[in-house]
Design an enzyme around this catalytic site. Structure first.
Site, mmCIF file in Angstrom:
data_model
loop_
_atom_site.group_PDB
_atom_site.id
_atom_site.type_symbol
_atom_site.label_atom_id
_atom_site.label_comp_id
_atom_site.label_asym_id
_atom_site.label_seq_id
_atom_site.Cartn_x
_atom_site.Cartn_y
_atom_site.Cartn_z
ATOM 1 N N GLY A 12 45.200 39.358 35.537
ATOM 2 C CA GLY A 12 44.080 38.528 35.096
ATOM 3 C C GLY A 12 42.986 39.330 34.431
ATOM 4 O O GLY A 12 42.184 38.807 33.656
ATOM 5 N N ARG A 13 42.950 40.620 34.762
ATOM 6 C CA ARG A 13 41.886 41.467 34.199
ATOM 7 C C ARG A 13 42.404 42.880 33.962
ATOM 8 O O ARG A 13 41.668 43.850 34.093
ATOM 9 C CB ARG A 13 40.713 41.512 35.151
ATOM 10 C CG ARG A 13 41.122 41.952 36.549
ATOM 11 C CD ARG A 13 39.943 42.438 37.291
ATOM 12 N NE ARG A 13 40.332 42.749 38.674
ATOM 13 C CZ ARG A 13 39.492 43.238 39.545
ATOM 14 N NH1 ARG A 13 38.247 43.472 39.190
ATOM 15 N NH2 ARG A 13 39.889 43.512 40.758
ATOM 16 N N ARG B 138 56.352 45.051 40.579
ATOM 17 C CA ARG B 138 55.947 44.631 41.918
ATOM 18 C C ARG B 138 57.024 43.751 42.534
ATOM 19 O O ARG B 138 57.853 43.187 41.805
ATOM 20 C CB ARG B 138 54.643 43.814 41.824
ATOM 21 C CG ARG B 138 53.520 44.546 41.110
ATOM 22 C CD ARG B 138 52.531 43.573 40.471
ATOM 23 N NE ARG B 138 51.579 44.265 39.596
ATOM 24 C CZ ARG B 138 50.373 44.671 39.969
ATOM 25 N NH1 ARG B 138 49.949 44.417 41.182
ATOM 26 N NH2 ARG B 138 49.582 45.325 39.131
ATOM 27 N N ASP C 19 52.408 40.735 45.547
ATOM 28 C CA ASP C 19 52.035 41.199 44.206
ATOM 29 C C ASP C 19 51.370 42.573 44.272
ATOM 30 O O ASP C 19 51.157 43.202 43.235
ATOM 31 C CB ASP C 19 51.103 40.192 43.513
ATOM 32 C CG ASP C 19 49.903 39.814 44.364
ATOM 33 O OD1 ASP C 19 50.114 39.380 45.517
ATOM 34 O OD2 ASP C 19 48.769 39.953 43.902
HETATM 35 P P1 AMP Z 1 44.142 41.605 43.546
HETATM 36 O O1 AMP Z 1 43.737 40.989 44.831
HETATM 37 O O2 AMP Z 1 43.133 42.553 42.952
HETATM 38 O O3 AMP Z 1 45.495 42.217 43.609
HETATM 39 O O4 AMP Z 1 44.207 40.401 42.485
HETATM 40 C C1 AMP Z 1 44.928 39.231 42.676
HETATM 41 C C2 AMP Z 1 45.001 38.455 41.402
HETATM 42 O O5 AMP Z 1 43.705 38.045 40.970
HETATM 43 C C3 AMP Z 1 45.603 39.203 40.215
HETATM 44 O O6 AMP Z 1 46.353 38.272 39.487
HETATM 45 C C4 AMP Z 1 44.387 39.667 39.461
HETATM 46 O O7 AMP Z 1 44.675 39.887 38.099
HETATM 47 C C5 AMP Z 1 43.437 38.503 39.650
HETATM 48 N N1 AMP Z 1 42.012 38.898 39.531
HETATM 49 C C6 AMP Z 1 41.282 39.590 40.432
HETATM 50 N N2 AMP Z 1 40.008 39.734 39.997
HETATM 51 C C7 AMP Z 1 39.923 39.120 38.787
HETATM 52 C C8 AMP Z 1 38.881 38.911 37.813
HETATM 53 N N3 AMP Z 1 37.639 39.368 38.022
HETATM 54 N N4 AMP Z 1 39.194 38.239 36.696
HETATM 55 C C9 AMP Z 1 40.430 37.757 36.493
HETATM 56 N N5 AMP Z 1 41.441 37.914 37.353
HETATM 57 C C10 AMP Z 1 41.209 38.580 38.490
HETATM 58 MG MG MG Z 2 46.839 43.021 42.763
#
Ligand code: AMP
Ligand code: MG
Length: 488
Positions: A94-95, A185, A254
């Site tokens: 997402g980022r 993953r 993931d």
């Molecule tokens: P994480 O918990 O960091 O592994 O993220 C889980 C999901 O949320 C993944 O698909 C990330 O890309 C998305 N994500 C986390 N933070 C953001 C953000 N600020 N903007 C967009 N997507 C996000």
């Molecule tokens: Mg992640």
């Protein structure tokens, strides 16, 4: 920028080419005023990249994805995942963006990846951004893990974007440039499986075999062998986490790699006092990913991987289940062997035969002392190394039940613990929560001295050095119960 400097960087697009269904070509958001905050000179050199170029204005733009070298195709990767047990069919970067791959000095293929580079088609409600504190946190903790000898993604740089980002208040934005064996993953396999595109699932598995487990290609059933290899890699990885007191905090499928590298440092922490129930993440209200649950949850995630891989293991799904279950069944034994072996090394008694009852009793006794606590986990072992050298006072001063401790120490000393081995596996310096917090708070205010000092300590964790005394101490008593937030 000189042509020679540019020529040192060729990004391959192997993932984008071979797995186009999992790759959305995308561009990073423009960083208004990129400024290099930390840069991993040694890693750049290992990757065969030119550090001087990466520090140049164009190099820094490359590190945030605003300068794309000729021929590169940055992509957002698609994946699914079980988050806290619930299935999300579409997560994805997402980022984040995969810039491409490089071949390092040892001939290994390495992903160059950005985190915090702006919204992608997978961003959902997110802003696509990251902020300085959490990106420096990933940098610090991942580099500490690497120095501890634990497989992990690495951190090449953190660049402040010059943009303020809305979190609880406004915070300075940043991009982390991350390096990994790959970003495949468990959730990548779940996603591919859910598309019902068998060709894609097979290509993904072939890609994973080629990159991480080339020997599996020679096996009678290469895909079953791939699964076995991931099971072994994760059993070993999680044992290593446990041995250093690391709590990942968000072991969703993931966030579990196929390579066996630690990935996605969010609400992670090293425990100070030994506590099987240690949970630091504010969102882990049920304690699903507590310290002692990590092996169980790793096994749970691997069961999800097995489900995704069943069509590869045998065309007949019924027939695929038995070997998959059998392969997964190896996890517990492998984990226990890795943990026991590691614990014996921590106690300096690695030479004891596996079935040696005296050695097993000493391991059990050590855990009983820790549980009786509160005892700082890291300091206990480091001070025990001093006891092996003849000075039992530092470790004896940490425990409450002196009689029990004295009798245990006698048992342990009778096994002739190896001091040097102990000092080579029991770190003096870990990224302790109070140290990380003070460093990140200063960095968010613009002062990087404490980050650099902490990095200096934790990237050479086994050698105590003058001037770093406070980095080897336990948490201050008033530090209280520590919480990490997913506001990454
Ligand atoms: P994480 O918990 O960091 O592994 O993220 C889980 C999901 O949320 C993944 O698909 C990330 O890309 C998305 N994500 C986390 N933070 C953001 C953000 N600020 N903007 C967009 N997507 C996000
Ligand atoms: Mg992640």
């Amino acid at each position: 920028m000189t042509a020679a400097a540019e020529s040192t960087l060729t990004l391959d697009r192997r993932f984008a080419r071979e797995l186009a269904e999992l790759a959305v070509p995308w561009q990073a958001e423009e960083a208004p005023a990129p400024e290099l905050l930390v840069f991993n000179e040694a890693l750049a050199a290992d990757l065969g990249l030119d550090p001087a170029y990466l520090r140049s204005p164009e190099g820094v733009r490359l590190l945030v994805g605003n300068h794309v070298p000729d021929g590169a195709t940055p992509v957002a990767q698609a994946y699914a995942g079980h988050q806290f047990g619930g299935y999300s069919p579409l997560l994805g970067d997402g980022r984040a963006l995969l810039l491409g791959e490089v071949t390092d000095r040892r001939g290994r293929i390495r992903d160059i990846h950005l985190k915090g580079s702006g919204r992608t088609p997978f961003a959902r409600a997110g802003d696509g951004r990251a902020v300085v504190g959490p990106m420096l946190r990933e940098y610090l903790v991942s580099e500490a893990m690497h120095a501890l000898g634990i497989p992990t993604t690495r951190s090449l740089a953190v660049v402040a974007t010059g943009r303020q980002v809305r979190r609880e208040g406004m915070l300075p934005g940043a991009v982390l440039t991350r390096v990994a064996g790959s970003h495949l993953r468990v959730g990548s396999f779940q996603y591919a499986r859910a598309t019902e595109n068998f060709g894609l699932l097979r290509r993904l598995a072939d890609h994973a075999i080629a990159r991480h487990y080339p020997d599996a290609a020679e096996a009678e059933n290469p895909y079953l062998e791939l699964f076995r290899s991931v099971v072994s890699a994760q059993a070993s990885l999680v044992a290593r986490w446990m041995l250093v007191g690391f709590v990942h905090g968000v072991m969703n499928t993931d966030n579990m790699t196929i390579s066996g590298e630690t990935i996605d440092y969010g609400p992670c922490a090293f425990m100070d006092a030994f506590n099987p129930g240690a949970v630091f993440s504010s969102i882990d209200v049920s304690g699903r990913y507590a310290y002692a649950n990590q092996p169980v949850l790793a096994e749970w995630n691997l069961a999800r991987l097995a489900e995704a891989m069943l069509p590869l293991i045998d065309e007949d799904q019924e027939k695929a289940v038995t070997p998959a279950v059998e392969a997964l069944g190896a996890f517990r034994g492998q984990y226990s062997a890795a943990w026991s072996g590691g614990m014996r090394a921590k106690l300096g008694i690695a030479d004891a035969a596996a079935g040696d009852e005296a050695a097993s009793a000493v391991v059990d006794g050590a855990i009983a002392i820790l549980k009786d606590g509160p005892v700082d986990y890291t300091l206990f072992f480091r001070n025990l190394g001093k006891a092996a050298r003849g000075d039992v006072r530092p470790v004896r001063g940490m425990v409450l039940d002196l009689a029990a401790f004295d009798s245990w120490v006698a048992q342990w000393q009778a096994l002739g613990p190896d001091q040097e081995l102990m000092d080579s596996v029991n770190p003096a310096y870990i990224p302790r929560n109070h140290l990380v917090e003070e460093a990140l708070a200063a960095a968010t205010g613009g002062d990087l001295d404490l980050v650099n000092r902490l990095l200096e300590a934790v990237t050479e964790p086994f050698t105590e050095r003058p001037g770093l005394e406070r980095y080897a101490e336990g948490a201050p008593e008033d530090f209280g119960s520590y919480m990490t937030f997913c506001g990454t």
